[in-house]
Design a protein around this motif. Structure first.
Motif, short mmCIF file in Angstrom:
data_model
loop_
_atom_site.label_atom_id
_atom_site.label_comp_id
_atom_site.label_asym_id
_atom_site.label_seq_id
_atom_site.Cartn_x
_atom_site.Cartn_y
_atom_site.Cartn_z
N GLY A 118 50.07 51.15 39.35
CA GLY A 118 49.75 50.06 40.26
C GLY A 118 50.99 49.62 41.03
N VAL A 119 50.79 49.29 42.30
CA VAL A 119 51.89 48.81 43.14
C VAL A 119 51.39 47.58 43.89
N ASP A 120 52.07 46.45 43.69
CA ASP A 120 51.74 45.23 44.41
C ASP A 120 52.43 45.24 45.77
N GLY A 121 51.65 45.04 46.82
CA GLY A 121 52.20 44.93 48.17
C GLY A 121 51.91 43.56 48.74
N PRO A 122 52.21 43.34 50.01
CA PRO A 122 51.91 42.05 50.65
C PRO A 122 50.41 41.85 50.83
N ARG A 123 49.82 41.06 49.96
CA ARG A 123 48.39 40.72 49.99
C ARG A 123 47.51 41.91 49.63
N TRP A 124 48.06 42.89 48.90
CA TRP A 124 47.23 43.99 48.42
C TRP A 124 47.79 44.59 47.14
N PRO A 155 57.83 55.63 37.43
CA PRO A 155 58.60 55.60 38.67
C PRO A 155 58.22 54.45 39.60
N PHE A 156 57.07 53.83 39.40
CA PHE A 156 56.64 52.71 40.23
C PHE A 156 56.66 51.40 39.46
N GLY A 157 57.22 51.40 38.25
CA GLY A 157 57.22 50.22 37.41
C GLY A 157 56.29 50.41 36.23
N PRO A 158 55.82 49.31 35.63
CA PRO A 158 54.94 49.42 34.46
C PRO A 158 53.64 50.16 34.81
N GLU A 159 53.24 51.08 33.94
CA GLU A 159 52.01 51.83 34.12
C GLU A 159 51.36 52.03 32.76
N LEU A 160 50.16 52.60 32.76
CA LEU A 160 49.45 52.87 31.51
C LEU A 160 49.28 54.37 31.32
N ALA A 161 49.64 54.84 30.14
CA ALA A 161 49.36 56.21 29.73
C ALA A 161 48.15 56.14 28.81
N ASP A 196 49.85 43.08 36.98
CA ASP A 196 50.05 42.74 35.57
C ASP A 196 48.71 42.43 34.89
N GLU A 197 47.89 41.59 35.52
CA GLU A 197 46.63 41.23 34.88
C GLU A 197 45.61 42.36 34.97
N VAL A 198 45.63 43.11 36.06
CA VAL A 198 44.72 44.25 36.17
C VAL A 198 45.06 45.31 35.14
N ARG A 199 46.35 45.52 34.92
CA ARG A 199 46.79 46.50 33.92
C ARG A 199 46.31 46.11 32.53
#
Length: 225
Positions: free
Chosen positions: A143-149, A120-126, A97-100
């Motif tokens: 962007g995709v948030d994973g466990p600690r990444w 398809p992966f959630g919020p994104e930027l065009a 969210d903050e990186v976006r």
């Protein structure tokens, strides 16, 4: 009689308190990107250390450099490109969210535009990013948030506008495996990549007068610091 029912009710309440409530099991995900510690389907992938990158027919893989370090990879197929980078993130919260939001500001500062939308992966930027001598070029930031990444991807070329062209590269994102490791890392620190073992061996065996180039330097996008 009332005393009997009262004792039974109290006994039932004590039994209920003694048995801890079970947390609902997390549903099994149908697609990635995956964490190396979770079960994931077998697939043909290039081992880049911090990323296991899927490969397919007609793929060309390049590496993104920051100084002498490999911090990302680029998959080229036909008229499209996918750049992927993985970063460390806090254990209890995602950072997409903050990186976006920061990416949106960076694009605007360069004279481009960025619109948030659901992908398809959630919020994104065009985005439309200024290109030297070419006006602007479309880029999709995922962007995709994973466990600690955090896995950040950028689709450019035809795939940025054509859903049919994007489908192949979106499939690559879904099949990536992120190898975060257990070592302490600061949030947003790039997860380092390395050449595959086969490429390293080939470089060592090449004659000194012949320069071996298993990967070329890939197109750069702004780094997260």
């Amino acid at each position: 009689m009332n005393d009997v029912f009262g004792r039974r009710r109290r006994a039932d309440e004590e039994t209920a308190q003694a048995v801890p409530e079970r947390e609902p099991a997390a549903p099994a995900r149908e697609s990635g990107p995956w964490d190396a510690e979770e079960a994931h389907p077998e697939s043909e992938r290039v081992d880049l250390g911090g990323l296991l990158l899927p490969v397919g027919p007609g793929f060309e893989i390049q590496l993104t450099m920051s100084g002498d370090s490999i911090v990302g990879a680029v998959v080229l197929v036909e008229e499209s490109a996918l750049q992927v980078q993985a970063f460390a993130a806090p254990k209890r919260s995602g950072i997409w969210d903050e990186v976006r939001a920061e990416l949106s500001r960076e694009v605007a500062a360069l004279g481009g535009t960025a619109e948030e939308r659901e992908g398809p992966f959630g919020p994104e930027l065009a985005a439309k990013v200024p290109a030297q001598g070419q006006g602007t070029q479309p880029v999709r930031y995922i962007g995709v948030d994973g466990p600690r990444w955090l896995l950040r991807a950028a689709l450019s070329g035809r795939a940025a506008l054509d859903p049919a062209a994007a489908e192949t590269l979106e499939g690559v994102v879904r099949d990536i495996v992120v190898v975060r490791g257990d070592e302490p890392m600061a949030p947003r620190e790039p997860i380092q990549l390395r050449l595959p073992a086969e490429a390293r061996q080939a470089m060592e065996q090449e004659p000194e007068h012949e320069e071996f180039k298993p990967f070329e330097r890939g197109p750069e996008i702004s780094e997260i610091r």
